[in-house]
Design a protein around this motif. Structure first.
Motif, mmCIF file in Angstrom:
data_model
loop_
_atom_site.group_PDB
_atom_site.id
_atom_site.type_symbol
_atom_site.label_atom_id
_atom_site.label_comp_id
_atom_site.label_asym_id
_atom_site.label_seq_id
_atom_site.Cartn_x
_atom_site.Cartn_y
_atom_site.Cartn_z
ATOM 1 N N TRP A 140 -29.121 26.999 -22.660
ATOM 2 C CA TRP A 140 -29.760 25.926 -23.427
ATOM 3 C C TRP A 140 -31.281 25.981 -23.294
ATOM 4 O O TRP A 140 -32.002 25.774 -24.250
ATOM 5 C CB TRP A 140 -29.275 24.560 -22.934
ATOM 6 N N ARG A 141 -31.747 26.288 -22.047
ATOM 7 C CA ARG A 141 -33.193 26.210 -21.787
ATOM 8 C C ARG A 141 -33.946 27.452 -22.277
ATOM 9 O O ARG A 141 -35.088 27.347 -22.705
ATOM 10 C CB ARG A 141 -33.448 26.063 -20.275
ATOM 11 N N ARG A 142 -33.340 28.637 -22.193
ATOM 12 C CA ARG A 142 -34.141 29.841 -22.374
ATOM 13 C C ARG A 142 -33.639 30.806 -23.444
ATOM 14 O O ARG A 142 -34.376 31.739 -23.790
ATOM 15 C CB ARG A 142 -34.273 30.581 -21.032
ATOM 16 N N SER A 143 -32.440 30.596 -23.979
ATOM 17 C CA SER A 143 -31.970 31.566 -24.994
ATOM 18 C C SER A 143 -32.694 31.312 -26.315
ATOM 19 O O SER A 143 -33.391 30.301 -26.483
ATOM 20 C CB SER A 143 -30.458 31.408 -25.213
ATOM 21 N N PHE A 144 -32.516 32.235 -27.257
ATOM 22 C CA PHE A 144 -33.190 32.094 -28.555
ATOM 23 C C PHE A 144 -32.392 31.200 -29.495
ATOM 24 O O PHE A 144 -32.951 30.351 -30.182
ATOM 25 C CB PHE A 144 -33.380 33.477 -29.196
ATOM 26 N N ASP A 145 -31.071 31.362 -29.539
ATOM 27 C CA ASP A 145 -30.333 30.657 -30.603
ATOM 28 C C ASP A 145 -29.199 29.772 -30.106
ATOM 29 O O ASP A 145 -28.331 29.391 -30.892
ATOM 30 C CB ASP A 145 -29.813 31.679 -31.638
ATOM 31 N N THR A 146 -29.182 29.429 -28.794
ATOM 32 C CA THR A 146 -28.176 28.469 -28.318
ATOM 33 C C THR A 146 -28.775 27.066 -28.316
ATOM 34 O O THR A 146 -29.804 26.830 -27.667
ATOM 35 C CB THR A 146 -27.727 28.825 -26.879
ATOM 36 N N LEU A 171 -46.095 36.269 -31.500
ATOM 37 C CA LEU A 171 -47.329 37.056 -31.284
ATOM 38 C C LEU A 171 -47.055 38.348 -30.516
ATOM 39 O O LEU A 171 -47.646 39.391 -30.802
ATOM 40 C CB LEU A 171 -48.358 36.217 -30.513
ATOM 41 N N ASP A 172 -46.154 38.276 -29.545
ATOM 42 C CA ASP A 172 -45.872 39.444 -28.688
ATOM 43 C C ASP A 172 -44.688 40.245 -29.197
ATOM 44 O O ASP A 172 -44.239 41.189 -28.532
ATOM 45 C CB ASP A 172 -45.614 38.993 -27.245
ATOM 46 N N ASN A 173 -44.161 39.817 -30.350
ATOM 47 C CA ASN A 173 -43.060 40.548 -30.984
ATOM 48 C C ASN A 173 -41.871 40.742 -30.034
ATOM 49 O O ASN A 173 -41.335 41.850 -29.900
ATOM 50 C CB ASN A 173 -43.579 41.903 -31.503
ATOM 51 N N LEU A 174 -41.512 39.662 -29.352
ATOM 52 C CA LEU A 174 -40.390 39.715 -28.405
ATOM 53 C C LEU A 174 -39.064 39.580 -29.161
ATOM 54 O O LEU A 174 -38.975 38.848 -30.150
ATOM 55 C CB LEU A 174 -40.504 38.585 -27.381
ATOM 56 N N SER A 175 -38.042 40.248 -28.643
ATOM 57 C CA SER A 175 -36.714 40.164 -29.272
ATOM 58 C C SER A 175 -35.956 38.963 -28.695
ATOM 59 O O SER A 175 -36.308 38.458 -27.614
ATOM 60 C CB SER A 175 -35.933 41.444 -28.956
ATOM 61 N N PRO A 176 -34.875 38.535 -29.350
ATOM 62 C CA PRO A 176 -34.038 37.468 -28.786
ATOM 63 C C PRO A 176 -33.488 37.836 -27.404
ATOM 64 O O PRO A 176 -33.211 36.934 -26.603
ATOM 65 C CB PRO A 176 -32.909 37.341 -29.815
ATOM 66 N N LYS A 177 -33.385 39.128 -27.127
ATOM 67 C CA LYS A 177 -32.921 39.536 -25.780
ATOM 68 C C LYS A 177 -34.034 39.397 -24.747
ATOM 69 O O LYS A 177 -33.774 39.181 -23.562
ATOM 70 C CB LYS A 177 -32.444 41.000 -25.816
ATOM 71 N N GLU A 178 -35.281 39.592 -25.194
ATOM 72 C CA GLU A 178 -36.423 39.540 -24.256
ATOM 73 C C GLU A 178 -36.891 38.113 -23.987
ATOM 74 O O GLU A 178 -37.325 37.772 -22.891
ATOM 75 C CB GLU A 178 -37.587 40.360 -24.844
ATOM 76 N N VAL A 179 -36.793 37.237 -24.987
ATOM 77 C CA VAL A 179 -37.437 35.913 -24.868
ATOM 78 C C VAL A 179 -36.857 35.037 -23.749
ATOM 79 O O VAL A 179 -37.597 34.231 -23.174
ATOM 80 C CB VAL A 179 -37.450 35.170 -26.230
ATOM 81 N N PRO A 180 -35.589 35.189 -23.360
ATOM 82 C CA PRO A 180 -35.106 34.347 -22.242
ATOM 83 C C PRO A 180 -35.869 34.576 -20.939
ATOM 84 O O PRO A 180 -35.868 33.712 -20.063
ATOM 85 C CB PRO A 180 -33.636 34.757 -22.101
ATOM 86 N N HIS A 181 -36.551 35.721 -20.839
ATOM 87 C CA HIS A 181 -37.308 36.009 -19.602
ATOM 88 C C HIS A 181 -38.731 35.453 -19.663
ATOM 89 O O HIS A 181 -39.485 35.554 -18.698
ATOM 90 C CB HIS A 181 -37.354 37.519 -19.357
ATOM 91 N N LEU A 182 -39.102 34.874 -20.815
ATOM 92 C CA LEU A 182 -40.467 34.372 -20.985
ATOM 93 C C LEU A 182 -40.586 32.947 -20.436
ATOM 94 O O LEU A 182 -39.883 32.053 -20.891
ATOM 95 C CB LEU A 182 -40.853 34.381 -22.471
ATOM 96 N N GLU A 183 -41.436 32.797 -19.440
ATOM 97 C CA GLU A 183 -41.686 31.471 -18.844
ATOM 98 C C GLU A 183 -43.174 31.163 -18.966
ATOM 99 O O GLU A 183 -44.005 32.067 -18.804
ATOM 100 C CB GLU A 183 -41.333 31.481 -17.344
#
Ligand SMILES: O=C(O)[C@@H](CO)OP(=O)(O)O
Length: 231
Positions: free
Chosen positions: A140-146, A195-207
């Motif tokens: 819920w907190r960090r995924s792209f589409d949940t 801006l950083d062109n992150l994928s839905p797989k990468e964005v959960p690691h973005l804090e």
């Protein structure tokens, strides 16, 4: 060439209490105001031509403190927008040596509001993880589409932040205006993903830490030529 400064608001009262905030309009706490002060010092060498923030006071207040050029203006009076008007010590900005001559437009827009956390708003994050499981809360907190129950996914948030960025903020950067954006952990994560062109797989690691400016240098064709995190 223009500078884009993104800064997540300082720590709020509910950040400190580890409660889901979303659209609940909680203010900065003392730590958060100090964090905003530190951010102001870090960015004080940049000329700011225009600001964008959300409609939530924790981001608006961070914007105001960031514009004091690190002078400490308003710190001991915050919540800066709720000071006690008959406070004998308060008589506005002119009391502080950091008084700013330049007029800087500040646009407050709900497109930059934090992601709505739906039914979770107000609940403690650790208690919720105990109740429904750590993995579900992390999704819920960090995924792209949940989507959190009754709330927005990061994808939903991006659906309002990215058009706003492209239609309202980018035009200033292309004109050479330096822009300060003070917003929220997830509304800014959606912009950094773009801006950083992150994928839905990468964005959960973005804090994003509270009060830490992220500075992009952007050329007239809107290409990012440099990025630095002022931590
Ligand atoms: O509660 C919230 O609104 C957000 C940001 O504070 O929390 P999280 O970082 O868990 O998405």
């Amino acid at each position: 060439m223009a500078t884009l400064i993104l800064v997540r608001h300082g720590q709020s009262t509910w950040n400190a209490a580890n409660r889901f905030s979303g659209w609940v309009d909680v203010p900065l706490n003392h730590v958060g105001r100090q964090e905003a002060m530190q951010a102001a010092k870090k960015i004080s060498s940049y000329r700011i031509d225009v600001c964008f923030t959300s409609l939530l006071v924790r981001a608006i207040e961070t914007t105001a403190i960031c514009l004091t050029e690190g002078t400490g203006a308003c710190l001991d009076k915050s919540p800066v927008f709720k000071h006690d008007s008959d406070d004998p010590d308060w008589h506005g900005w002119d009391k502080y040596e950091g008084y700013i001559e330049q007029e800087i437009p500040i646009f407050m827009n709900p497109a930059l509001d934090e992601r709505h956390y739906g039914d979770l708003q107000g609940f403690n994050k650790a208690d919720m993880a105990e109740k429904v499981g750590k993995n579900i809360v992390h999704q819920w907190r960090r995924s792209f589409d949940t989507r959190p129950p009754g709330g927005e996914s990061l994808k939903d948030t991006a659906a309002r932040t990215i058009p706003f960025f492209q239609n309202r903020i980018l035009v200033h950067l292309k004109n050479g205006d330096n822009v300060l954006v003070s917003a929220h952990g997830n509304s800014l994560r959606s912009i950094l993903m773009h801006l950083d062109n992150l994928s839905p797989k990468e964005v959960p690691h973005l804090e994003l830490a509270t009060g830490i400016p992220i500075v992009y240098e952007i050329d007239a064709e809107a290409n990012i030529t440099n990025k630095v995190i002022l931590d």
